[in-house]
Design a protein around this motif. Structure first.
Motif, PDB file in Angstrom:
ATOM      1  N   GLU A 198     -21.247  32.386  -5.029  1.00  0.00           N
ATOM      2  CA  GLU A 198     -19.717  32.977  -4.014  1.00  0.00           C
ATOM      3  C   GLU A 198     -19.900  32.191  -2.935  1.00  0.00           C
ATOM      4  OE1 GLU A 198     -21.334  37.924  -4.111  1.00  0.00           O
ATOM      5  OE2 GLU A 198     -21.766  36.165  -2.091  1.00  0.00           O
ATOM      6  N   GLU A 199     -20.838  31.743  -2.437  1.00  0.00           N
ATOM      7  CA  GLU A 199     -20.432  30.139  -0.952  1.00  0.00           C
ATOM      8  C   GLU A 199     -19.407  29.401  -1.692  1.00  0.00           C
ATOM      9  OE1 GLU A 199     -21.830  31.052   1.761  1.00  0.00           O
ATOM     10  OE2 GLU A 199     -20.849  28.986   2.375  1.00  0.00           O
ATOM     11  N   ASP A 202     -16.309  30.266  -1.411  1.00  0.00           N
ATOM     12  CA  ASP A 202     -16.000  30.342  -0.304  1.00  0.00           C
ATOM     13  C   ASP A 202     -15.233  29.326   0.521  1.00  0.00           C
ATOM     14  OD1 ASP A 202     -15.652  33.409   0.278  1.00  0.00           O
ATOM     15  OD2 ASP A 202     -17.820  33.255   0.863  1.00  0.00           O
ATOM     16  N   GLN A 207      -9.384  32.281   2.551  1.00  0.00           N
ATOM     17  CA  GLN A 207      -9.140  34.034   2.860  1.00  0.00           C
ATOM     18  C   GLN A 207      -7.414  34.077   2.814  1.00  0.00           C
ATOM     19  OE1 GLN A 207     -12.455  35.375   1.910  1.00  0.00           O
ATOM     20  NE2 GLN A 207     -13.741  34.504   2.742  1.00  0.00           N
ATOM     21  N   ALA A 210     -10.341  33.701  -1.295  1.00  0.00           N
ATOM     22  CA  ALA A 210     -11.737  33.835  -1.853  1.00  0.00           C
ATOM     23  C   ALA A 210     -13.210  34.906  -1.799  1.00  0.00           C
ATOM     24  CB  ALA A 210     -12.477  33.187  -0.681  1.00  0.00           C
ATOM     25  N   SER A 211     -12.135  35.751  -0.610  1.00  0.00           N
ATOM     26  CA  SER A 211     -13.716  36.867  -1.052  1.00  0.00           C
ATOM     27  C   SER A 211     -12.541  38.543  -2.097  1.00  0.00           C
ATOM     28  CB  SER A 211     -12.919  38.288   0.124  1.00  0.00           C
ATOM     29  OG  SER A 211     -13.598  37.936   0.961  1.00  0.00           O
ATOM     30  N   ASN A 214     -14.490  36.515  -5.296  1.00  0.00           N
ATOM     31  CA  ASN A 214     -15.922  36.832  -5.017  1.00  0.00           C
ATOM     32  C   ASN A 214     -16.084  38.456  -6.406  1.00  0.00           C
ATOM     33  OD1 ASN A 214     -17.258  34.475  -4.940  1.00  0.00           O
ATOM     34  ND2 ASN A 214     -16.877  34.890  -2.517  1.00  0.00           N
ATOM     35  N   ARG A 222     -15.837  42.883   0.335  1.00  0.00           N
ATOM     36  CA  ARG A 222     -15.840  41.605   1.100  1.00  0.00           C
ATOM     37  C   ARG A 222     -14.751  41.180   1.674  1.00  0.00           C
ATOM     38  NH1 ARG A 222     -18.608  40.920  -3.063  1.00  0.00           N
ATOM     39  NH2 ARG A 222     -19.900  39.405  -3.454  1.00  0.00           N
TER      40      ARG A 222
ATOM     41  N   ARG B  65     -14.454  38.448   8.644  1.00  0.00           N
ATOM     42  CA  ARG B  65     -13.651  38.413   7.510  1.00  0.00           C
ATOM     43  C   ARG B  65     -12.298  38.568   8.775  1.00  0.00           C
ATOM     44  NH1 ARG B  65     -16.662  43.859   4.556  1.00  0.00           N
ATOM     45  NH2 ARG B  65     -18.651  42.552   4.504  1.00  0.00           N
ATOM     46  N   TYR B 104     -16.866  28.500   7.830  1.00  0.00           N
ATOM     47  CA  TYR B 104     -15.640  27.820   6.590  1.00  0.00           C
ATOM     48  C   TYR B 104     -14.608  27.237   7.287  1.00  0.00           C
ATOM     49  CZ  TYR B 104     -18.415  31.268   4.164  1.00  0.00           C
ATOM     50  OH  TYR B 104     -19.371  31.911   3.735  1.00  0.00           O
TER      51      TYR B 104
END
Lengths: 487, 288
Positions: A198-199, A202, A207, A210-211, A214, A222, B65, B104
């Motif tokens: 998962e990492e 990411d 994003q 990526a979420s 996963n 996520r 998030r 990130y």
């Protein structure tokens, strides 16, 4: 009657018993009375085969009811905690991270917070700050006041929602201290592997893509609430949750891999089977994934053997075993209802569509996707509307636009993770290609969720409506499956 | 047959290279532009200033998030570097997403005040900053950050290092003005009226066409005098839908209306974005 038919009739009676006891519980007296009546019918006619059949069917029904009653009584017997829990406890599930907090499931000895001399371990759900970096198997020092789970509104039965997983106590506020002790077992390592994969995703994909990557690979929410919302409005949540759908795709890839590695078809199936078990372990064996694993493999097995039409026995067996282990799933686990019904939909409608499609244009398999989506959808729709009060009108269109992409997106996402493990640049290259597909999915779903007519709020769908719907479906299924030469 | 395959492969390769080149050229072209996006992160602040492949993020909202998703949507997909993150002050709705951003994105520098809080999350965020090995700069009035296209971000506040009460975080908020030709933005963090008075008394140049309303539109900020001095034509309120604080306060909205300021709100308009092509032309607004 064929023995297997008798067996499945009994199994259905067992499930019926679980159903009855979940909705209209008979007390202990009622259950004894049932046994007495059955015996009274049997004893004078013990040579009559029909009566024996009825007796046994009744016994299966009763055993379903008794099994359910047993679990329900556990819930009734919950005691109020009497003291503050101050102990070192183990985290027994992966922390469930929400937007602003995380839920930890721990096990504590009963005598540590109940006025009881019991060393039994009981589960407690603890709400913790998101900034605490915790993991499965970790031991933590906690100080909190447990309370029994209570329902706040009449809308959602939170108490039973947790009780089905044997969680009867909560700590809403807790002081948590890390001990840096981790119990490492095989399970822990499976989860760790998944987390590393998962990492890598990411790191390689931005994003929210990526979420999503996963999510379609490993499930779990996520995405931010804003994004989760667009998926539920378009009826696409099933792709980001672990469902039979994801499992079927993964299993198919595994079979292809198996064949490529030189296995025979039959061996490849077992290869996929093993792969799915490892996959479910990697997610941490949540009941949802176990269920998805069972349902996905079941469909795959049925399709491979050309036995989709007869797969209902296998489905009932799988459902029966799951309910024997935990009868509370039937009423209180929407996920169980959805996956059971969606699978049933595929099994019952699938063969009909197969016959329908013979000799007709297939448009790259799109027609099949539409028909399969429709089959699953009409079987789960009442449950969705009843529970979530939302009917996604755009769902069919969204599924059609997105589903064909998903297997490729899953493959590229997985290669991103794998590539990232070997060499970051390799992960990056796969990541960029996965990104475009994932971006398309998000954009499409976002766009469609914005239509004025995308979804309807339905607040007055009653139990009667649910029953009426399934009665209609029962009639429909019977009709289409008897007229074999309709087309 | 084999020959055909090679041709296809070559063509695919060409198209792919062309695409990547195209994207790079597009970004380079965009680098003459300036984009200021007030990200819709719910209740909290997060503002992304972007010029080509250089980005400055002012505050991170309160949720990891959400900020990662918004950054992912705004930034080019291959760019994982933020040239600077400014944390206006240590309130959770301004730094809550910082740890995830640091995880990130490569954050080259962190710009913050010396205001402190004992909150566990802030301590964790500071540890994460340390781990990231970013250049940490403590805010000083007069500091300037100049983008290659000439846009200039100037720090106007706070004047004092923590001499009074370090826990009075709102009035330790970093206030900054972004100038791009005739376009001026004023970012105010959670500055309250006391801080506004200080700025006015000091005679700082706070006039700006576009004002980020202080403290999500709380009535303890955006005094009449302050608004008069800034004299904005447009204002942005970064606020969450149905937030429990009742932000923005109706008094503030009235004050803005009296001064005939056009108001954009992240809870109603989503991300509020200004694209500025030419320093001498007014920026163009993009909202939902």
């Amino acid at each position: 009657m064929h023995p297997s038919k008798i067996f499945f009739s009994f199994l259905l009676c067992f499930i019926g018993g679980v159903f009855w006891q979940s909705f209209w519980p008979l007390g202990t007296n009622g259950l004894w009375l049932g046994l007495a009546i059955l015996s009274a019918v049997l004893i004078p006619n013990y040579k009559n085969k029909k009566i024996i059949f009825i007796f046994l069917a009744g016994m299966f029904f009763l055993s379903g009811a008794v099994r359910t009653q047993w679990e329900l009584q556990k819930v009734e017997k919950i005691k109020e905690p009497t003291q503050v829990l101050e102990a070192t406890v183990k985290i027994i599930a992966e922390p469930d991270k929400k937007e602003y907090y995380q839920n930890l499931l721990v096990e504590a000895r009963e005598d540590e917070f109940l006025s009881e001399r019991s060393e039994k371990l009981t589960r407690i759900l603890i709400r913790a700050e998101l900034s605490k970096d915790l993991q499965y198997g970790e031991k933590i020092k906690i100080n909190c006041q447990p309370e029994t789970v209570k329902n706040s509104g009449s809308e959602f039965d939170y108490k039973m929602y947790l009780a089905k997983d044997e969680i009867y106590y909560l700590c809403k506020k807790a002081k948590i201290e890390k001990t840096n002790l981790i119990e490492e077992n095989l399970y822990f390592y499976f989860i760790k592997i998944r987390k590393i994969l998962e990492e890598k995703i990411d790191q390689a994909i931005p994003q929210p893509e990526a979420s999503l990557a996963n999510g379609i690979l490993f499930g779990g929410n996520r995405l931010s609430e804003e994004k989760q919302d667009i998926f539920s409005k378009t009826g696409m949540t099933h792709i980001v949750a672990v469902s039979g759908y994801n499992v079927t795709i993964i299993a198919q890839y595994l079979m292809l891999l198996g064949i490529w590695l030189g296995f025979w078809r039959k061996q490849a199936f077992y290869f996929a089977f093993l792969g799915i078990i490892i996959f479910v372990a990697m997610i941490g064996f949540p009941s949802s994934a176990v269920r998805a694993g069972v349902m996905g493999l079941l469909i795959l097995w049925a399709i491979k053997n050309g036995r989709l039409a007869n797969a209902d026995n296998a489905l009932i067996l799988a459902g029966g075993i799951m309910l024997l282990i935990n009868p509370l799933l039937l009423r209180w686990d929407i996920g169980f209802q959805l996956s059971f019904l969606a699978t049933l939909g595929l099994i019952k409608m699938g063969p009909f569509w197969e016959r329908f499609l013979i000799g007709k244009p297939k448009f790259l398999g799109l027609v099949e996707i539409v028909l399969m989506t429709v089959s699953a959808q009409i079987f789960v729709l009442p449950i969705l509307i009843y529970n979530f009060k939302l009917l996604s009108v755009v769902s069919l269109l969204a599924n059609l636009a997105v589903l064909p992409i998903i297997p490729f997106a899953m493959l590229l996402s997985f290669l991103t993770a794998l590539g990232g493990l070997i060499f970051p640049l390799l992960g990056q290259i796969f990541g960029y290609s996965a990104y475009f597909l994932l971006k398309y999915v998000i954009e499409a779903v976002e766009w469609m969720s914005g239509f004025d007519w995308a979804f309807l709020e339905i607040n007055n769908f009653s139990v009667a409506g649910v029953i009426f719907w399934y009665a209609g479906l029962f009639w429909l299924v019977k009709k289409i499956n008897t007229k074999k030469d309709a087309f | 047959m084999r020959f055909k395959k090679t041709v296809y492969l070559f063509l695919t390769f060409l198209i792919f290279t062309a695409l990547i080149l195209g994207l790079i050229i597009l970004t380079l072209k965009k680098s003459q532009q300036l984009e200021v996006s007030f990200l819709n992160v719910g209740q909290g602040d997060a503002i992304l200033i972007e010029s080509g492949n250089r980005q400055v993020l002012i505050d991170t909202g309160k949720n990891g998030r959400t900020i990662l998703e918004k950054l992912g949507e705004e930034m080019p997909f291959w760019d994982r570097t933020l040239e600077m993150v400014i944390v206006t002050h240590p309130d959770f709705d301004h730094y809550g997403g910082l740890s995830e951003v640091l995880k990130y994105y490569q954050v080259e520098s962190v710009f913050k005040t010396e205001a402190e809080t004992s909150a566990e999350e802030w301590q964790k965020a500071k540890e994460d900053i340390e781990k990231e090995k970013s250049l940490v700069l403590n805010s000083t009035v007069g500091s300037e950050l100049i983008f290659p296209n000439g846009a200039k971000l100037e720090i106007l506040y706070p004047f004092s290092k923590v001499e009074q009460n370090p826990e009075d975080k709102n009035d330790m908020s970093i206030v900054a003005r972004l100038d791009f030709g005739k376009n001026k933005f004023l970012f105010t963090g959670d500055l309250s009226q006391d801080g506004e008075v200080e700025l006015l008394e000091y005679g700082a140049n706070i006039s700006a066409g576009i004002l980020k309303i202080g403290h999500h539109g709380s009535k303890s900020s955006s005094s009449e005098k302050f608004l008069e001095k800034v004299n904005p034509s447009e204002a942005v309120i970064s606020v969450g839908e149905k937030n429990s604080y009742g932000h923005p306060h109706s008094e503030v909205l009235e004050r803005l209306e009296r001064n005939s300021v056009k108001v954009w709100r992240t809870d109603k308009n989503g991300t509020v974005k200004y694209k500025c092509k030419d320093p001498e032309d007014a920026c163009r607004l993009f909202v939902n």
